[in-house]
Motif scaffolding. Structure first.
Motif, short mmCIF file in Angstrom:
data_model
loop_
_atom_site.label_atom_id
_atom_site.label_comp_id
_atom_site.label_asym_id
_atom_site.label_seq_id
_atom_site.Cartn_x
_atom_site.Cartn_y
_atom_site.Cartn_z
N UNK A 241 5.44 -25.07 23.26
CA UNK A 241 6.46 -24.89 22.22
C UNK A 241 5.97 -23.94 21.14
N UNK A 242 4.71 -24.09 20.74
CA UNK A 242 4.15 -23.22 19.69
C UNK A 242 4.17 -21.76 20.15
N UNK A 243 3.75 -21.52 21.39
CA UNK A 243 3.72 -20.15 21.89
C UNK A 243 5.12 -19.58 22.11
N UNK A 244 6.08 -20.46 22.36
CA UNK A 244 7.46 -20.00 22.54
C UNK A 244 8.06 -19.50 21.22
N UNK A 254 12.16 -22.05 27.00
CA UNK A 254 11.03 -22.98 26.97
C UNK A 254 11.36 -24.16 26.04
N UNK A 255 11.97 -23.86 24.89
CA UNK A 255 12.35 -24.92 23.95
C UNK A 255 13.32 -25.89 24.63
N UNK A 256 14.30 -25.33 25.36
CA UNK A 256 15.29 -26.16 26.05
C UNK A 256 14.62 -27.00 27.14
N UNK A 257 13.79 -26.35 27.95
CA UNK A 257 13.16 -27.03 29.08
C UNK A 257 12.34 -28.24 28.64
N UNK A 258 11.66 -28.12 27.51
CA UNK A 258 10.81 -29.23 27.05
C UNK A 258 11.60 -30.24 26.22
N UNK A 259 12.27 -29.77 25.16
CA UNK A 259 12.90 -30.70 24.21
C UNK A 259 14.12 -31.42 24.79
N UNK A 260 14.81 -30.81 25.74
CA UNK A 260 16.03 -31.42 26.28
C UNK A 260 15.78 -32.30 27.50
N UNK A 261 14.52 -32.38 27.95
CA UNK A 261 14.26 -33.14 29.19
C UNK A 261 13.26 -34.27 29.02
N UNK A 267 8.63 -37.01 23.26
CA UNK A 267 9.00 -36.10 22.17
C UNK A 267 8.30 -36.50 20.88
N UNK A 268 8.26 -37.79 20.60
CA UNK A 268 7.60 -38.23 19.36
C UNK A 268 6.11 -37.87 19.37
N UNK A 269 5.48 -38.01 20.54
CA UNK A 269 4.06 -37.64 20.64
C UNK A 269 3.86 -36.13 20.53
N UNK A 270 4.80 -35.36 21.09
CA UNK A 270 4.72 -33.89 20.99
C UNK A 270 4.82 -33.46 19.54
N UNK A 271 5.76 -34.04 18.80
CA UNK A 271 5.97 -33.68 17.39
C UNK A 271 4.70 -33.96 16.58
N UNK A 272 4.08 -35.14 16.83
CA UNK A 272 2.84 -35.48 16.11
C UNK A 272 1.71 -34.53 16.48
N UNK A 273 1.58 -34.25 17.78
CA UNK A 273 0.52 -33.36 18.25
C UNK A 273 0.69 -31.95 17.67
N UNK A 274 1.92 -31.47 17.63
CA UNK A 274 2.22 -30.14 17.08
C UNK A 274 1.72 -30.04 15.64
N UNK A 275 1.94 -31.12 14.87
CA UNK A 275 1.51 -31.15 13.47
C UNK A 275 -0.01 -31.22 13.36
N UNK A 282 7.24 -28.89 13.35
CA UNK A 282 8.03 -28.28 14.43
C UNK A 282 9.48 -28.03 14.01
N UNK A 283 10.03 -28.92 13.18
CA UNK A 283 11.42 -28.71 12.73
C UNK A 283 11.53 -27.44 11.89
N UNK A 284 10.56 -27.20 11.02
CA UNK A 284 10.59 -25.98 10.20
C UNK A 284 10.47 -24.74 11.08
N UNK A 285 9.62 -24.81 12.10
CA UNK A 285 9.48 -23.65 13.00
C UNK A 285 10.77 -23.40 13.77
N UNK A 286 11.43 -24.49 14.20
CA UNK A 286 12.71 -24.34 14.92
C UNK A 286 13.75 -23.72 13.99
#
Length: 463
Positions: A241-244, A254-261, A267-275, A282-286
């Motif tokens: 997601x970061x590289x996308x 890429x955002x659709x493939x990951x966040x929508x599936x 998702x909660x773990x991804x958001x924490x890991x991203x931070x 991640x919300x600000x980047x989106x």
């Protein structure tokens, strides 16, 4: 266009146990729906008929597993794709439209896996009762761990010894040249958790970073693939997601493939890991990289707050279908927020029931209506959610097909899907790929890749 086999030549399947024995003529309760009461259950004969239960040899048993004799079940999957390769995608159906499936056996929908795991729990539960009738009771299914184990092509290696594997990798990279086959034999046959233990053992034994050593010995696509395999699953999604969103341009698919599936927990773990890993929200980047209704859909997905109750409320499905019709096809313009609300909050089994209810109300399928009412990335995002509700493996099979179709190969997409689904549902993805495109995934990979990259991909996918 229409999803492969959607609609099929047949109609909707009978729900096991529906209507209950002895109550065939009273379901649904009189007056609840506009269908006249007729013997044989609901709805009346003709278009949209629920046929008799399929023979036991072709339908999953009580535990949700495929019947002996193989998978997929005869008659439940799409027919032969159209001549010329790619079968029609969900969207503009041919003929009278998706909405009123003809009578006959078969499932009126997207190709169906017998036991699809949705929210990290067991397979989708099919209620015995009907809204307004007796309370739905879920079918028993195998535990989540068992479903996960049987659906991945990679499973934890028995008699695992992290130190021994670390030693094999060290020898493979030591001295002149690199023994790529030895590296492939280890990484393709260990689970992600075991690979993390190999990394730790390597550093403990040799005081060196395994990833840095691999980077210095490898290059190109095989390097990207091996590094992806050594990333913890959550980190790999966050990294993708970061590289996308990094640098000029955004890779919206890429955002659709990951966040929508992904499931809520993922998702909660991804958001924490991203931070924690990238020091960013991640919300600000989106918000910085997307806009409009697509931005709102992705922000909704980032909450990881979808209903994950596996029991279907058919009355709510009917109401949601009516609401979506009135927000799109039934009015001038489109109420995008209504589509966002329903598709972002309802469970995947609930959305599947809503798709079926919508087809009866609108006389066309919901995927086709989204095609007509939306465009661009928000259309792709909404359709990805529905496709996962109908059949998640078919969604990924299609993504894999298009990563290799035509001139050139989208290697990042190919690598990302093979790696992220290898321990979840790659077995089902392979089966759907063959069903949809009349060639195996391994055959297409072999013709589109080469060298150690090809060998490692095929080792993960299996023959």
């Amino acid at each position: 266009m229409s999803y492969p086999g959607y609609p099929p030549s047949g109609g909707y399947p009978a729900f096991p146990g529906y209507p209950p024995t002895g109550q065939e003529s009273v379901y649904p309760p009189a007056g609840q729906y506009s269908y006249p009461a007729v013997p044989g259950g609901y709805p009346p004969g003709g278009a949209g008929t629920y046929p008799a239960a399929p023979p036991s040899a072709g339908y999953p048993g009580a535990a949700g597993y495929p019947a002996p004799g193989g998978y997929p079940a005869p008659g439940g999957y799409p027919g032969t794709p159209q001549a010329g390769g790619m079968p029609p995608y969900p969207g503009a159906p041919t003929g009278p439209g998706f909405g009123v499936p003809p009578a006959g056996p078969g499932f009126g929908g997207y190709p169906q896996p017998p036991a699809q795991s949705y929210a990290g729990g067991g397979p989708a539960q099919i209620p015995v009762g009907y809204a307004g009738g007796q309370a739905p009771s879920p079918m028993p299914g195998p535990p989540a761990a068992m479903v996960q184990c049987t659906q991945g092509t990679i499973q934890a290696a028995p008699n695992f010894d992290a130190g021994r594997d670390a030693e094999i990798l060290r020898k493979a990279m030591k001295g002149f040249g690199t023994d790529e086959q030895a590296i492939i034999d280890v990484v393709a046959n260990r689970s992600n958790d075991q690979r993390q233990k190999i990394k730790a053992a390597f550093k403990t034994m040799y005081g060196k970073d395994l990833i840095k050593d691999l980077k210095s010995e490898l290059s190109g696509n095989v390097e990207e693939l091996i590094l992806a395999l050594f990333m913890p699953s959550t980190y790999y999604d966050a990294w993708s997601l970061r590289h996308a969103m990094k640098g000029a341009g955004t890779q919206e698919r890429v955002l659709i493939e990951i966040l929508c599936t992904r499931t809520n927990q993922e998702i909660q773990e991804i958001v924490k890991c991203y931070k924690s890993e990238f020091g960013r929200d991640i919300e600000q980047d989106i918000r910085a990289d997307t806009s409009g209704h697509f931005e709102r859909l992705l922000i909704s997905m980032c909450q990881g707050n979808r209903d994950e109750n596996q029991t279907v409320d058919y009355q709510k499905a009917q109401e949601d279908a009516q609401r979506l019709y009135q927000a799109g096809e039934g009015r001038l313009g489109t109420d995008e927020s209504c589509f966002n609300m329903v598709l972002a909050t309802r469970s995947f089994p609930q959305l599947k029931a809503t798709v079926e209810a919508y087809s009866r109300i609108a006389n066309r399928d919901l995927l086709s209506s989204i095609d007509r009412e939306f465009s661009g990335n928000v259309e792709r995002g909404l359709k990805a959610i529905l496709q996962c509700a109908l059949n998640r493996p078919a969604f990924f099979a299609e993504r894999l097909y298009y990563s290799m179709k035509g001139a050139g190969t989208d290697d990042s997409t190919l690598i990302r899907i093979i790696v992220t689904r290898s321990e979840i549902d790659l077995v089902q993805i392979k089966q759907m790929f063959t069903q949809m495109y009349q060639k195996t995934l391994a055959t297409m990979i072999a013709s589109d890749t080469s060298g150690d990259y090809r060998r490692l991909l095929l080792a993960i996918v299996g023959q």
